[in-house]
Structure formats: C-alpha cells, structure tokens
Design a protein around this motif. Structure first.
Motif, PDB file in Angstrom:
ATOM      1  N   PRO A  60       0.835  -1.206   0.000  1.00 46.79           N
ATOM      2  CA  PRO A  60       0.000   0.000   0.000  1.00 46.79           C
ATOM      3  C   PRO A  60       0.871   1.258   0.000  1.00 46.79           C
ATOM      4  N   GLU A  61       0.403   2.290  -0.651  1.00 47.89           N
ATOM      5  CA  GLU A  61       1.147   3.541  -0.709  1.00 47.89           C
ATOM      6  C   GLU A  61       1.136   4.229   0.644  1.00 47.89           C
ATOM      7  N   ILE A  62       2.215   4.950   0.928  1.00 50.55           N
ATOM      8  CA  ILE A  62       2.289   5.765   2.136  1.00 50.55           C
ATOM      9  C   ILE A  62       1.300   6.916   1.981  1.00 50.55           C
ATOM     10  N   THR A  63       0.475   7.140   3.008  1.00 48.93           N
ATOM     11  CA  THR A  63      -0.579   8.142   2.865  1.00 48.93           C
ATOM     12  C   THR A  63      -0.863   8.829   4.198  1.00 48.93           C
ATOM     13  N   GLY A  64      -1.400  10.043   4.133  1.00 49.48           N
ATOM     14  CA  GLY A  64      -1.883  10.739   5.321  1.00 49.48           C
ATOM     15  C   GLY A  64      -0.811  11.150   6.307  1.00 49.48           C
ATOM     16  N   ILE A 124       9.371  -0.672   5.459  1.00 50.13           N
ATOM     17  CA  ILE A 124       8.429   0.207   6.158  1.00 50.13           C
ATOM     18  C   ILE A 124       8.397  -0.248   7.613  1.00 50.13           C
ATOM     19  N   ASP A 125       8.830   0.632   8.522  1.00 48.99           N
ATOM     20  CA  ASP A 125       8.912   0.274   9.949  1.00 48.99           C
ATOM     21  C   ASP A 125       7.906   1.098  10.748  1.00 48.99           C
ATOM     22  N   ALA A 174      -3.799   1.527   6.196  1.00 47.21           N
ATOM     23  CA  ALA A 174      -3.617   1.055   4.825  1.00 47.21           C
ATOM     24  C   ALA A 174      -2.933  -0.306   4.805  1.00 47.21           C
ATOM     25  N   TYR A 175      -2.017  -0.527   5.761  1.00 47.13           N
ATOM     26  CA  TYR A 175      -1.328  -1.818   5.877  1.00 47.13           C
ATOM     27  C   TYR A 175      -2.082  -2.791   6.781  1.00 47.13           C
TER      28      TYR A 175
END
Length: 570
Positions: free
Chosen positions: A263-267, A289-290, A361-362
């Motif tokens: 999923p894209e990084i968002t918000g 992604i941590d 999202a994740y």
C-alpha cells in the motif's frame, strides 16, 4: 480466517489451562443431580455469554471503567463461595427460601429447587465464572488488547468464536461429569458425604479466587512446565497472521507466500529527515516500512539494528522509512518526535502518521512492525516485534541480490530476541482506557481529582495509589506532592513512560529500599535513587542482575508528573 479458527481452538484449550482446572468442580457440581437435562447447557451458555459480556464491559463501557478489575474477581469468587456454602449446608437455602417465600421447601440447591430458583441459580453459576476464565488464554489477550480496540466487529466475532469453543468443551465436561456422578446414588444425596466434599471444594475455589491464591497456583504450574497448554496456543499464534491480510508461512526465508502490492504511504502529517516519500518513486529499491512509536521499549530496542542496516546498505539500494504511529498524545507532537529521532541517531526518513492513515492502509496492529518490499513494490516479508535480526538482515541481502546488487557484508547479529519469562508482569497501562490490575480499594474516578489509598496486600502484577491523583483515558497525573504508586512486579527491568512540565524528581525504591543502595537503578536513575523527569519519554527505572518475582516497586512523585504505562524486560 486463521485467527477465527485459532480463537475456537483457544477456547477449547482453555479448559486445560492451570487457571481453569481448579474451577472444573464448579461446572460439574452445578450439573450434578439436576433433574432438568438442560442444566449443563444453561451453565455453559451462561459462562460463554458472561465471557463476552465481561469483555465488552471492560473494553467498551465508559461507566464500568471506574470499577477496579479486582471488583469482578471478588464478585465471581463470592458467588462461587456462596454456592459452596449452600451445597455444604443445604438448609441455609431452605431458610432463605421460606423466609422470603421464594418457593416451596427445598432439600437441595441444585437438584430440588423450584424452577425459578433453579434457573436463576444455574445462570449465576455460569455467569460468575466469566471474569475468571477471561484471563486464561493468549488468544483472548490478543483479541482484548489489539483486535477489539482497532476493529470492534472483527474483535467481537473472534471473541464470540473463542467463547463458543470454550462453551463446547465445558458442555462436554458438564454433561459427562453429570452422567458419571448421577449414576452413583450416593452422589445425589444433598446431605451425603459427596455433596459435603463438593461444597468444601467450592468454598476453597471461591476463597482462592477472592484472595488471588488461584493466580499463585497458576504461575507455579506454568513455571514448572506442568499443563502449560498456553505454549501450544502461543505456537499457533506465532504462525498465524492475526489480523493482517498477508499470508505468512514459516518454512522459508521470505515468509509472504503470496506477495501483494505494498500500500502507498498516505496521510503523513509531517516528515523528518525528508521532504516526503512515495513508494511509487522507489521502484527498483528495496524498502523497509517500519511502524514504531518513540516511547515503546520494543521499538527502541530495534532502532540500533535499523540504524546499522541503513548505514550498511543505503548505498546498495536499501531505503528505510519509519512510520511513526503514536500510542500516546504527547507522541503526536513534532518537537517530541524530532528530539527522539535525534537522541536515537536516526538518519533515515520518518513520517508522522498521527491519523493512522498508513497504519490502516497496511492493516497493521503492532509496534514495532516491519514490511520488506522488493524492487517491484511487492511485500515479500514481514516481521512483528523484536528478535530475528539476523534473519531480517538476510532478507535484506536476498532482496538486494534479486535486484542485481552483490552484497558481501557479513551478518554479525543473531536471531535471539529478548527472552520473556512465563510469569513476567505484562505491559501495564495507567490511563483508564486500557487500565488493568488496579488494586486501590477506592473506586476509580474518571477524569476527576480523587484521593486513593493502598490495599492491605498487593497481589502479583497489581498496582495501587496513595494521595491525590487524576486519571485520564491515556495518562495518570499526580495532583499533590508525595503521591505514591506501588506495583508488585516480576521482571528483570522496569520502564515507565512519563513526563512533567518542569524537571521533577521521582524517587525509586524496591521492597522499601532505594534502588541506588541496592544497586538496582536503571539507566535513568542517579546515585541518589532519583529519576529526573521532564521530557515525555520512556524512563528506565530498575535493572536487576537477574529475573526476580513478586518485588514491590515504590515510586514517589511531586505534583504534575504524568504517567502513561509500565513495560518490562527479562
């Protein structure tokens, strides 16, 4: 789906847990001699319902949160004790029943009562066991602590499934226990020796639940390795993806069986060490992604490994992106996070995910959690919690090699994570939203300044207050000088997340003596046994030479110090 199946299995396994074995006489005893064949069903259905109801009261209700958890244990033990006394002395109920004109004369509580009295009594037997059974399963703890707060309906479904498994096995125990005993004529005699023995057993169980002796026995059994069915359940949990969408087998280096697009990084509310990061711009790179938060001890202990990997592999195609998803309100503040990043010497980009947009999202549920993304933008490996550092570094090297980068850097770390003792005190929140094991005899006052006192005895893993305090959803604030908190803990190290508007001295004692004199002071304790508190962060209070059980931590606070949560190490 796996957690759904595991929840059902966990309910069945709970029947064999050390904390349940002493209570089986209550299940069987409630069914012995009952003329109505529905009695076992009523008992077990009441038990399953009370587990669900008790959980929802603890996690959802804003009214009952003021009631100390010890209250429910006392009520449960009291009901069991009362039924034991009535079983031991059946004439007690006769007198009450006649006095209040509840029903005709009864020769026995459980098998010669009126329909009304029998139904109510049977339901009470089952309902009284809910709060006791509710602490016997790691899967139940997972549902309570992580799934239910984030996704109520998913957590509710898992909770119902767990209760169905528990109810099924208890029904079998009740039915077959009833058949075996009622075939013996002497067992049905309300004044016979068997009912006397059963009554004594119920009285002992009730007193054990009220006094906490049942917890001591349970820990002794677990420490001895006898009947430790929780190990089976924990092993199943480790191989289950819990609430995450990604399928995770364990037979290979890369543990995502069917890779999915990351999923894209968002918000993101604010970026540190970066002007912004998008996975779409990082194709051809290996990305970690941590998910972390700066006052979490488990996250803090993984940062040196992340820093090391970043230094080793950033020029070979590795990108690390920290997603800071706050647990406490002060972790939403940019200056606090920036200071923590500086203190921890973090050089890779960190995005502040204050609204949990990327977290959701994740479909993430853990601090810390790492998602390893390959050159094509697919999630190939995930890791929750601490440990497995050598494996994680091998994953990095493997994914870099897939992208054509030759990596000859030796791996010097190990996969051994921090060992956790079976009776180690669990993470303990002090704000009422997730509060557990509060032992002061005074009712907790939500959001109000109130006076609290210590109980006569402090059971293992319980804590209590003295002085004027104000408890909020996420924190606890001392409202006068010399406020004291005591905690009965089992661990090697003790940490506490706290803060103060001005630098404040907090004294630390163990078993009534300064940790400085004992040589037990944590890294944040000075030579006088004092912690100087100001910044909102995790403070290291106690560092014992080895794991020890049932020690009493005593902390004395000046006014306006704010406390959030204890964590522990072994």
């Amino acid at each position: 789906m796996q957690l759904l199946v595991l929840s059902f299995i966990a309910g069945i396994l709970t029947a064999l847990a050390p904390c349940v074995l002493p209570l089986l006489p209550v299940i069987i005893g409630g069914s012995v001699g009952a003329k109505d064949k529905k009695t076992p069903i009523i008992i077990t259905a009441s038990l399953a319902f009370s587990v669900i109801l008790f959980t929802l009261i603890l996690k959802v209700s804003t009214f009952f949160v003021r009631v100390p958890p010890m209250f429910w244990t006392t009520v449960s033990g009291g009901i069991i004790l009362a039924f034991g006394l009535i079983t031991l002395f059946p004439e007690i109920w006769d007198k009450i029943s006649l006095k209040l004109n509840l029903s005709a004369r009864s020769d026995d509580l459980l098998n010669k009562s009126s329909e009304k009295k029998g139904l109510i009594g049977t339901i009470l037997v089952g309902m009284s066991l809910g709060p006791v059974f509710a602490s016997c399963s790691p899967t139940y703890a997972l549902i309570l602590a992580t799934v239910l707060p984030q996704n109520f309906w998913a957590g509710f479904i898992y909770l119902v499934t767990y209760s169905l498994g528990l109810g099924l096995i208890m029904l079998l125990i009740a039915v077959y226990g009833q058949r075996i005993i009622t075939n013996l004529k002497w067992a049905a005699n309300p004044h016979g020796w068997f009912k006397r023995v059963l009554g004594v057993a119920l009285v002992i169980v009730g007193l054990a639940v009220i006094s906490g002796v049942d917890r001591t026995i349970e820990k002794a059994l677990l420490n001895s390795g006898f009947l430790d069915v929780t190990k089976i359940e924990l092993a199943l949990l480790q191989n289950a993806p819990a609430v995450n969408k990604i399928s995770i087998p364990t037979q290979q280096l890369l543990n995502v069986e069917k890779p999915v697009v990351a999923p894209e990084i968002t918000g993101i509310n604010h970026w540190i060490n970066s002007s912004g990061e998008k996975l779409a711009d990082l194709k051809g790179k290996v990305v970690i992604i941590d998910f972390w938060t700066y006052s979490c001890i488990n996250c803090i202990r993984t940062i040196p490994y992340l820093n090391d990997w970043y230094a080793k592999y950033k020029d070979k195609g590795l990108v690390i992106i920290g997603i800071h998803s706050p647990e406490f309100a002060f972790e939403r503040e940019i200056p606090n996070v920036e200071k923590a990043i500086k203190d921890y010497k973090i050089e890779y980009p960190v995005g502040m995910d204050n609204d949990f947009a990327t977290w959701n999202a994740y479909n993430n549920q853990y601090w810390p959690a790492k998602y390893f993304i390959d050159k094509n933008g697919l999630v190939r490996h995930v890791h929750f919690g601490e440990g497995d550092d050598a494996t994680n570094e091998r994953v990095i090297q493997f994914l870099l090699a897939e992208g054509g980068t030759t990596v000859n850097t030796p791996i010097t770390t190990s996969d051994a994570g921090p060992a956790m003792q079976p009776d180690q005190t669990p993470e303990t929140y002090l704000g009422y939203e997730r509060m557990q094991n509060f032992a002061s005899p005074d009712l907790l006052q939500k959001d109000k300044v109130a006076s609290y006192t210590f109980p006569q005895n402090l059971q293992a893993d319980y804590w209590a207050l003295s002085g004027q305090w104000q408890d909020h959803a996420m924190d606890l604030i001392a409202k006068e000088n010399n406020c004291v908190l005591k905690l009965n803990f089992s661990a090697k190290e003790v940490y506490l997340v706290m803060s103060a508007p001005t630098e404040s001295d907090v004294s630390v004692k163990v078993n009534g003596k300064s940790v400085a004199l004992l040589g037990y002071g944590g890294d944040d304790v000075d030579k006088f046994g004092v912690v100087k508190v100001k910044d909102a962060r995790l403070y290291r209070l106690v560092k014992l030479p080895e794991f020890q059980s049932n020690l009493e931590l005593e902390l004395t606070f000046p006014a306006n110090v704010s406390l959030n949560a204890f964590t522990f190490g072994s």
